[in-house]
Design an enzyme around this catalytic site. Structure first.
Site, short mmCIF file in Angstrom:
data_model
loop_
_atom_site.label_atom_id
_atom_site.label_comp_id
_atom_site.label_asym_id
_atom_site.label_seq_id
_atom_site.Cartn_x
_atom_site.Cartn_y
_atom_site.Cartn_z
N HIS A 1 16.59 -23.13 -26.10
CA HIS A 1 16.80 -24.33 -26.93
C HIS A 1 15.81 -24.37 -28.10
CE1 HIS A 1 19.51 -26.50 -24.17
NE2 HIS A 1 18.87 -25.83 -23.24
N PRO A 2 16.29 -24.83 -29.28
CA PRO A 2 15.35 -25.12 -30.35
C PRO A 2 14.61 -26.41 -30.00
CG PRO A 2 17.54 -25.83 -30.98
CD PRO A 2 17.68 -25.17 -29.63
N ALA B 1 20.04 -35.17 -25.55
CA ALA B 1 19.87 -36.11 -26.66
C ALA B 1 21.15 -36.78 -27.11
CB ALA B 1 19.23 -35.38 -27.84
N GLU C 1 24.81 -32.29 -30.33
CA GLU C 1 24.12 -33.06 -29.30
C GLU C 1 23.00 -33.91 -29.90
OE1 GLU C 1 25.13 -29.57 -26.06
OE2 GLU C 1 23.13 -29.70 -26.88
N PHE D 1 10.13 -29.34 -25.18
CA PHE D 1 10.55 -30.62 -24.62
C PHE D 1 12.07 -30.64 -24.46
CE2 PHE D 1 11.83 -35.16 -25.50
CZ PHE D 1 11.41 -35.67 -24.29
N ILE E 1 15.51 -32.54 -23.55
CA ILE E 1 16.11 -33.85 -23.37
C ILE E 1 17.59 -33.75 -23.73
CG2 ILE E 1 15.50 -34.63 -25.73
CD1 ILE E 1 15.08 -37.47 -24.40
#
Lengths: 168, 168
Positions: free
Chosen positions: B61-62, B113, B78, B109, B111
């Protein structure tokens, strides 16, 4: 040691293979007592060392039951009860379960083996094998902390000059 | 899709970057329905993928809030609510907290989103930042599972031929 004890990063790496842990413990020293060092170790290990640091510490351990000459002296002492109670068949079974465990979880089976026999260690390995990976990661980290505490106690009870030269 | 859906390893890797997860999901397919696929995903992700597999998925993930052209289309969708509500100052603050988070925990991190604004994401990041690393690892894995579930749903609702060519 009666005087406050300063620990170098190298001293701590003998106790726990995580560089993050070692740097934080060295920075937190000198410690007025073993009790102070144990409190700092617990706080740093559980709150400040990330999962990569935990895996790094686990990777510094030989698989339990390993008897190669390259195994550090402290590991041998910690495993003396297990090694003296291992028969050929239990040693073989332990080696097989170690491999199975590593395949499932991605790290070596961690156990504070001091005073524990091979059948006891094997029973613990089989019981823990069914854990979810996140549960087992925390269990392994708790065992690593016990080992770290025992080794810190050895470090504090050793000669006034910490014998780093004999560690490896 | 009305017919049972066979997923290839490549299909699943678009959904979740863990090779272990992808191999297990592909082996568990074909799925009669999205519900079956979601059940399998949850079981495999929480019970069979080890910590290294979790970290591998996170690494795909970025950082949230990243707007570089290399960010995959699904990630942009997203994060669309977060991106549309980001001001220069909140975007800057998010970047700083992302860096701080990665320094503490060793991974980006995570999440889910979808539908969340930048202030909401930032508040969550700050709240989770105080967690112990093991607690945060499990929280991140739960977010990754939510993202995985949403993407599986997209995969099942897309054209009969899974458009793998547009994924990267």
């Amino acid at each position: 040691m009666a005087t406050p004890t300063t620990l170098s990063v190298e001293d701590v790496l003998r106790v726990n293979g995580s560089r993050r842990f070692a740097a934080a413990m060295a920075a937190a020293s000198p410690f007025a007592s073993l009790a102070d060092a144990l409190l700092a170790a617990r706080r740093i290990w559980l709150n400040e060392v990330d999962v990569n640091g935990w895996l790094e510490a686990f990777a510094a351990h030989p698989a339990i039951g390993t008897t190669s000459p390259s195994v550090p002296k402290w590991c041998k002492e910690e495993q003396s009860a297990a090694l003296s109670t291992a028969t050929d068949s239990t040693a073989q079974e332990l080696a097989e379960w170690n491999a199975k465990y590593r395949e499932k979880f991605g790290f070596v089976f961690m156990i504070c083996a001091s005073g524990r026999t091979t059948p006891e260690v094997l029973a613990d390995l089989k019981r823990r094998y069914v854990n979810r990976p996140i549960v087992e990661l925390e269990a392994a980290a708790r065992e690593e902390l016990k080992i770290t505490e025992l080794r810190l106690a050895k470090l504090f009870s050793s000669e006034p000059t910490v014998p780093s030269a004999t560690a490896k």
